[in-house]
Design an enzyme around this catalytic site. Structure first.
Site, PDB file in Angstrom:
ATOM      1  N   ARG A  83       1.848   8.926  12.732  1.00 34.74           N
ATOM      2  CA  ARG A  83       1.517  10.207  13.383  1.00 34.74           C
ATOM      3  C   ARG A  83       0.012  10.501  13.330  1.00 34.74           C
ATOM      4  NH1 ARG A  83       3.109  14.860   9.708  1.00 34.74           N
ATOM      5  NH2 ARG A  83       1.169  14.092   8.800  1.00 34.74           N
ATOM      6  N   PHE A  95      15.425  19.619  -1.542  1.00 39.73           N
ATOM      7  CA  PHE A  95      14.042  19.212  -1.776  1.00 39.73           C
ATOM      8  C   PHE A  95      13.790  17.804  -1.236  1.00 39.73           C
ATOM      9  CE2 PHE A  95      11.127  16.854  -4.543  1.00 39.73           C
ATOM     10  CZ  PHE A  95       9.957  17.597  -4.406  1.00 39.73           C
ATOM     11  N   TYR A 138       0.836  -1.201   0.000  1.00 49.15           N
ATOM     12  CA  TYR A 138       0.000   0.000   0.000  1.00 49.15           C
ATOM     13  C   TYR A 138       0.876   1.258   0.000  1.00 49.15           C
ATOM     14  CZ  TYR A 138      -2.938   3.818   1.473  1.00 49.15           C
ATOM     15  OH  TYR A 138      -3.563   5.038   1.532  1.00 49.15           O
ATOM     16  N   ARG A 192     -10.491   5.293   8.210  1.00 50.96           N
ATOM     17  CA  ARG A 192      -9.652   4.638   7.195  1.00 50.96           C
ATOM     18  C   ARG A 192      -8.288   4.447   7.821  1.00 50.96           C
ATOM     19  NH1 ARG A 192      -8.175   6.624   2.689  1.00 50.96           N
ATOM     20  NH2 ARG A 192      -8.291   4.628   1.651  1.00 50.96           N
TER      21      ARG A 192
END
Length: 413
Positions: free
Chosen positions: A212, A285, A168, A225
């Protein structure tokens, strides 16, 4: 810019917070004038202010591609996250989303607040997407197609095993890592990274977010969910929602620590990925979110507050991460500090203590072996500088001036 109490307690946060505030304002002024691009960058600031900041410092061509890539996947994620949309409606949209990005007339109303605006005015994103070079379009289409199919699969499938969990997370975040690596390569700035390393970059961030956000996700309306794998949580409770109840606090924290220990397995790959980057703006980034993730895990470990409210890094510490993450030496230093913080919280009597300590020792060894730890500015060791009290006084003076100016502008009753 940060609460007064936090600044008093951490006066050395002030300068990084000030720099962050100024950088944010500068980034907002750089929003393009064309309506569709103006919408995209304005929306980017609204749905992810910190991510918008690191995107804005990329070179223009890559910046535009990454902005659209992020918004396309954020829109796809909004469809997946909206539990009010029926499965029979949601699944076809997820599977066909990669086609919709080529249609500047398409939109689908779902989500809330800024995410609803993004979905209602998605034609701006499609219009901008169609202006990207073909190489960027193909990379974004490929990842969107694969992610949509994976999301659709897990709409109808529970996360039972750790393998399911990894699968997932691959679909919703590992593929983001693969896509970004493709974009970096398409612009000629970086070599194409191995898929396994790109995947781990995404999994480390996604698993941190899943941990978290336990309470927010379990309390989702109209239905929760959750993506904590049954293989892990069933060792501690009968139902996943039982972790939030006070009588299960000990088991909840043990389960939390088990989840964090699982996440740490990706750190080595992340280090390898970042150490291979050669473009400073791309490095920042990629590296800033990874440092934020290990810092968040250090705060969450052994912390029952994950099941009671929101656990996140204070804004001043976030500003420090953004200010200080400029090289691989900075990354090694940050991971070393936060891993030390995490290791100090390990209860040796816990079921997974030895596994956690083993993974943390491996991370610490990698950081020490880099030979650059003496160059770091510590995130967790209090500064012994003689200037800290002076800085506190300066902060107080500045705050007093700000408050005085505000009070002078208040109308008299």
């Amino acid at each position: 810019m940060g609460s007064v109490g936090a600044l008093v307690k951490h006066p050395d946060d002030f300068y990084p917070l000030l720099k962050l505030k100024m950088a944010s304002r500068h980034a907002e002024k750089q929003i393009p004038s064309e309506p569709h691009w103006a919408f995209c960058f304005s929306m980017l600031h609204k749905v992810s202010r910190s991510f918008a900041l690191v995107i804005q410092q990329l070179d223009t061509e890559l910046r535009n591609a990454v902005c659209i890539f992020y918004l396309v996947l954020r829109a796809l994620d909004t469809v997946e996250d909206d539990t009010s949309v029926a499965t029979y409606v949601k699944v076809p949209i997820l599977k066909d989303f990669y086609r919709h990005i080529y249609n500047s007339d398409w939109h689908f109303s779902c989500g809330t607040k800024n995410y609803k605006v993004l979905m209602d005015q998605f034609h701006h994103v499609s219009t901008a997407f169609l202006e990207l070079d073909k190489g960027y379009q193909e990379a974004i289409e490929d990842i969107t197609k694969r992610m949509g199919a994976g999301m659709a699969k897990f709409i109808c499938k529970e996360v039972e095993t750790v393998d399911d969990y990894d699968e997932y997370c691959h679909y919703v975040a590992g593929l983001v890592g693969l896509g970004l690596s493709k974009l970096f390569h398409a612009c000629g700035a970086e070599d194409l990274a191995p898929d396994s390393l790109s995947n781990s970059m995404g999994l480390f961030l996604q698993k941190t977010n899943i941990i978290r956000d336990y309470l927010e996700d379990i309390n989702e309306i109209p239905k929760s969910r959750m993506f904590w794998p049954r293989e892990i949580w069933s060792k501690y409770v009968n139902k996943l929602e039982d972790l939030k109840y006070e009588e299960n606090s000990v088991k909840a924290v043990q389960c939390l620590n088990d989840m964090i220990t699982n996440t740490l397995i990706h750190v080595d790959d992340c280090m390898k990925y970042m150490s291979a980057l050669r473009t400073p703006s791309i490095f920042r980034f990629c590296a800033i979110p990874q440092v934020m993730a290990i810092g968040t895990l250090a705060l969450c470990y052994n912390n029952i507050e994950v099941f009671r409210g929101v656990v996140k890094m204070r804004r001043g510490l976030t500003a420090k991460v953004i200010d200080r993450t400029n090289s691989m030496a900075d990354v090694y230093g940050a991971f070393y500090d936060f891993s030390c913080m995490l290791k100090a919280k390990v209860d040796h009597n816990e079921p997974n203590a030895q596994k956690a300590l083993g993974r943390l020792d491996s991370i610490l060894k990698t950081c020490r072996d880099s030979g650059v730890l003496n160059e770091r500015k510590s995130y967790i060791i209090p500064s012994q500088s003689n200037y800290t009290p002076l800085l506190a006084v300066v902060v107080f003076i500045i705050l007093a001036i700000v408050l005085a100016n505000r009070s002078s502008n208040w109308p008299n009753n």
